[in-house]
Design a protein around this motif. Structure first.
Motif, short mmCIF file in Angstrom:
data_model
loop_
_atom_site.label_atom_id
_atom_site.label_comp_id
_atom_site.label_asym_id
_atom_site.label_seq_id
_atom_site.Cartn_x
_atom_site.Cartn_y
_atom_site.Cartn_z
N ASP A 15 0.86 -1.19 0.00
CA ASP A 15 0.00 0.00 0.00
C ASP A 15 0.89 1.24 0.00
O ASP A 15 1.73 1.38 0.89
CB ASP A 15 -0.87 -0.02 1.28
CG ASP A 15 -1.82 1.18 1.35
OD1 ASP A 15 -2.50 1.31 2.39
OD2 ASP A 15 -1.85 1.97 0.38
N PRO A 16 0.70 2.17 -0.99
CA PRO A 16 -0.18 2.06 -2.13
C PRO A 16 0.34 1.05 -3.16
O PRO A 16 1.57 0.88 -3.26
CB PRO A 16 -0.18 3.48 -2.71
CG PRO A 16 1.14 4.05 -2.29
CD PRO A 16 1.46 3.44 -0.96
N VAL A 17 -0.58 0.45 -3.89
CA VAL A 17 -0.19 -0.70 -4.73
C VAL A 17 0.01 -0.32 -6.20
O VAL A 17 0.79 -0.96 -6.91
CB VAL A 17 -1.23 -1.85 -4.60
CG1 VAL A 17 -2.56 -1.48 -5.26
CG2 VAL A 17 -0.68 -3.16 -5.14
N ASP A 18 -0.68 0.74 -6.70
CA ASP A 18 -0.67 1.00 -8.15
C ASP A 18 0.74 1.17 -8.72
O ASP A 18 1.05 0.65 -9.80
CB ASP A 18 -1.50 2.26 -8.47
CG ASP A 18 -3.00 2.00 -8.40
OD1 ASP A 18 -3.77 2.95 -8.61
OD2 ASP A 18 -3.38 0.86 -8.08
N ARG A 19 1.61 1.86 -7.97
CA ARG A 19 2.92 2.22 -8.55
C ARG A 19 3.74 0.98 -8.90
O ARG A 19 4.46 0.96 -9.89
CB ARG A 19 3.67 3.07 -7.52
CG ARG A 19 4.61 4.15 -8.07
CD ARG A 19 5.79 3.69 -8.85
NE ARG A 19 6.65 2.73 -8.19
CZ ARG A 19 7.27 1.73 -8.84
NH1 ARG A 19 7.07 1.55 -10.14
NH2 ARG A 19 8.07 0.90 -8.20
N VAL A 22 -4.59 -7.81 -5.41
CA VAL A 22 -4.46 -6.62 -4.58
C VAL A 22 -5.50 -6.62 -3.45
O VAL A 22 -6.55 -7.27 -3.57
CB VAL A 22 -4.64 -5.33 -5.42
CG1 VAL A 22 -3.60 -5.26 -6.54
CG2 VAL A 22 -6.05 -5.21 -5.99
N HIS A 23 -5.20 -5.90 -2.41
CA HIS A 23 -6.15 -5.70 -1.30
C HIS A 23 -6.89 -4.38 -1.57
O HIS A 23 -6.23 -3.37 -1.87
CB HIS A 23 -5.42 -5.66 0.03
CG HIS A 23 -4.95 -7.01 0.51
ND1 HIS A 23 -5.61 -7.72 1.49
CD2 HIS A 23 -3.91 -7.79 0.11
CE1 HIS A 23 -4.99 -8.87 1.69
NE2 HIS A 23 -3.97 -8.94 0.86
N PRO A 24 -8.23 -4.34 -1.47
CA PRO A 24 -8.99 -3.13 -1.81
C PRO A 24 -8.49 -1.87 -1.08
O PRO A 24 -8.38 -0.81 -1.68
CB PRO A 24 -10.41 -3.47 -1.38
CG PRO A 24 -10.49 -4.95 -1.39
CD PRO A 24 -9.11 -5.45 -1.09
N ALA A 25 -8.12 -2.03 0.19
CA ALA A 25 -7.71 -0.85 0.97
C ALA A 25 -6.40 -0.25 0.45
O ALA A 25 -6.07 0.90 0.78
CB ALA A 25 -7.56 -1.23 2.44
N ALA A 26 -5.68 -0.99 -0.38
CA ALA A 26 -4.39 -0.50 -0.89
C ALA A 26 -4.52 0.25 -2.20
O ALA A 26 -3.51 0.69 -2.78
CB ALA A 26 -3.43 -1.68 -1.07
N SER A 27 -5.77 0.39 -2.68
CA SER A 27 -6.02 1.07 -3.95
C SER A 27 -7.00 2.22 -3.72
O SER A 27 -8.06 2.02 -3.13
CB SER A 27 -6.63 0.09 -4.96
OG SER A 27 -7.20 0.80 -6.05
N ARG A 28 -6.65 3.41 -4.18
CA ARG A 28 -7.56 4.56 -4.07
C ARG A 28 -8.79 4.34 -4.97
O ARG A 28 -9.92 4.71 -4.60
CB ARG A 28 -6.83 5.83 -4.48
CG ARG A 28 -7.60 7.13 -4.32
CD ARG A 28 -7.95 7.45 -2.88
NE ARG A 28 -6.79 7.60 -2.03
CZ ARG A 28 -6.14 8.75 -1.81
NH1 ARG A 28 -6.55 9.85 -2.43
NH2 ARG A 28 -5.10 8.82 -1.01
N HIS A 29 -8.61 3.71 -6.12
CA HIS A 29 -9.72 3.46 -7.06
C HIS A 29 -9.61 2.02 -7.55
O HIS A 29 -8.88 1.74 -8.52
CB HIS A 29 -9.66 4.44 -8.23
CG HIS A 29 -9.75 5.88 -7.81
ND1 HIS A 29 -10.94 6.44 -7.39
CD2 HIS A 29 -8.80 6.84 -7.69
CE1 HIS A 29 -10.72 7.70 -7.05
NE2 HIS A 29 -9.43 7.96 -7.21
N LEU A 30 -10.29 1.10 -6.89
CA LEU A 30 -10.09 -0.34 -7.11
C LEU A 30 -10.40 -0.75 -8.54
O LEU A 30 -9.65 -1.52 -9.17
CB LEU A 30 -10.95 -1.15 -6.13
CG LEU A 30 -10.83 -2.67 -6.23
CD1 LEU A 30 -9.39 -3.13 -6.05
CD2 LEU A 30 -11.75 -3.33 -5.20
#
Ligand code: DX5
Ligand code: ZN
Length: 220
Positions: free
Chosen positions: A72-76, A91-99
């Motif tokens: 987290d954050p995961v996108d990068r 991925v875990h939902p809480a680790a993404s601002r926009h799942l």
């Protein structure tokens, strides 16, 4: 329902002999290689980076790499794992601002999107994003460490998850991760689970081939 797959978690492997360890469990019948990525932020542990996925691919591992991003954050970091050779990126939902955007990014990069739910997180409310996933991972321990005790309530949660997948994502795999062993794998399969992450119950045994045979035997 997909065919059964056992996905050994390399977190529990002898990391000084990782290539050989992965070869042994694949030869014994494992279908995927489960790679637990931990960042010491989303979870209180630090494990591997994309280089481990690249190294295993470079050593000749062709089996699907089931990469579990406890980041987290995961996108990068997603493109780095896609480039390294990941197959599933979960991925875990809480680790993404926009799942929804994160899951679409994973697929655009040529990987299979997965969604991981911690034991306390409900499977309800995912109807609008389940069609995006190729794998739903239910944590049966709290994330961060191998060798923890299986949380038995997850069997009932898996039954609910299977019904939701049958309705919204019949193509997707249902995976359970954490404390899976010969004592609980059959009940998980009966609940509709088709993909089983196994770390300690496999790599913690002296004879991996025998341990794998016992697990596969429980799946019939
Ligand atoms: C825990 C990891 C699991 C774990 C499974 O956060 O996601 O994959 O390594 O290992 P065992 O089977 O030992 O619980
Ligand atoms: Zn995992």
């Amino acid at each position: 329902m997909q065919k059964f797959v056992i996905a050994p978690s390399i977190l529990a492997a002898d990391l000084a002999r990782l290539g050989a360890e992965v070869g042994t469990v694949l030869d014994a019948g494992a279908g995927f290689v489960h790679v637990d990525i931990m960042d010491n932020h989303y979870v209180p542990n630090l494990s591997f980076g994309p280089s481990v996925v690249r190294a295993l691919r470079g050593s000749g591992v062709s089996a699907p790499m089931d990469v579990h991003l406890m980041v987290d954050p995961v996108d990068r970091i997603i493109p780095d794992f896609a480039e390294a050779g990941a197959s599933y990126l979960t991925v875990h939902p809480a680790a993404s601002r926009h799942l929804d955007r994160t899951l679409r990014l994973i697929r655009e990069l040529g990987c299979r999107p997965g969604l991981a739910l911690n034991p306390a997180e409900p499977v309800s409310g995912l109807e609008y994003v389940l069609p995006q996933v190729d794998l739903l991972l239910l944590m049966s321990v709290n994330p961060g460490f191998g060798g923890q005790s299986f949380i038995p309530e997850i069997v009932a949660k898996a039954q609910v998850a299977r019904r939701l997948l049958d309705q919204y994502a019949p193509h997707a795999r249902l995976e359970v991760d954490g404390g899976v062993c010969a004592d609980n794998i059959a009940s998980l399969a009966s609940a509709g689970v088709d993909t089983f992450v196994v770390g300690t119950a496999l790599f913690g045994q002296a004879d991996r081939k025998e341990a794998m045979a016992v697990l596969l035997g429980k799946l019939g």
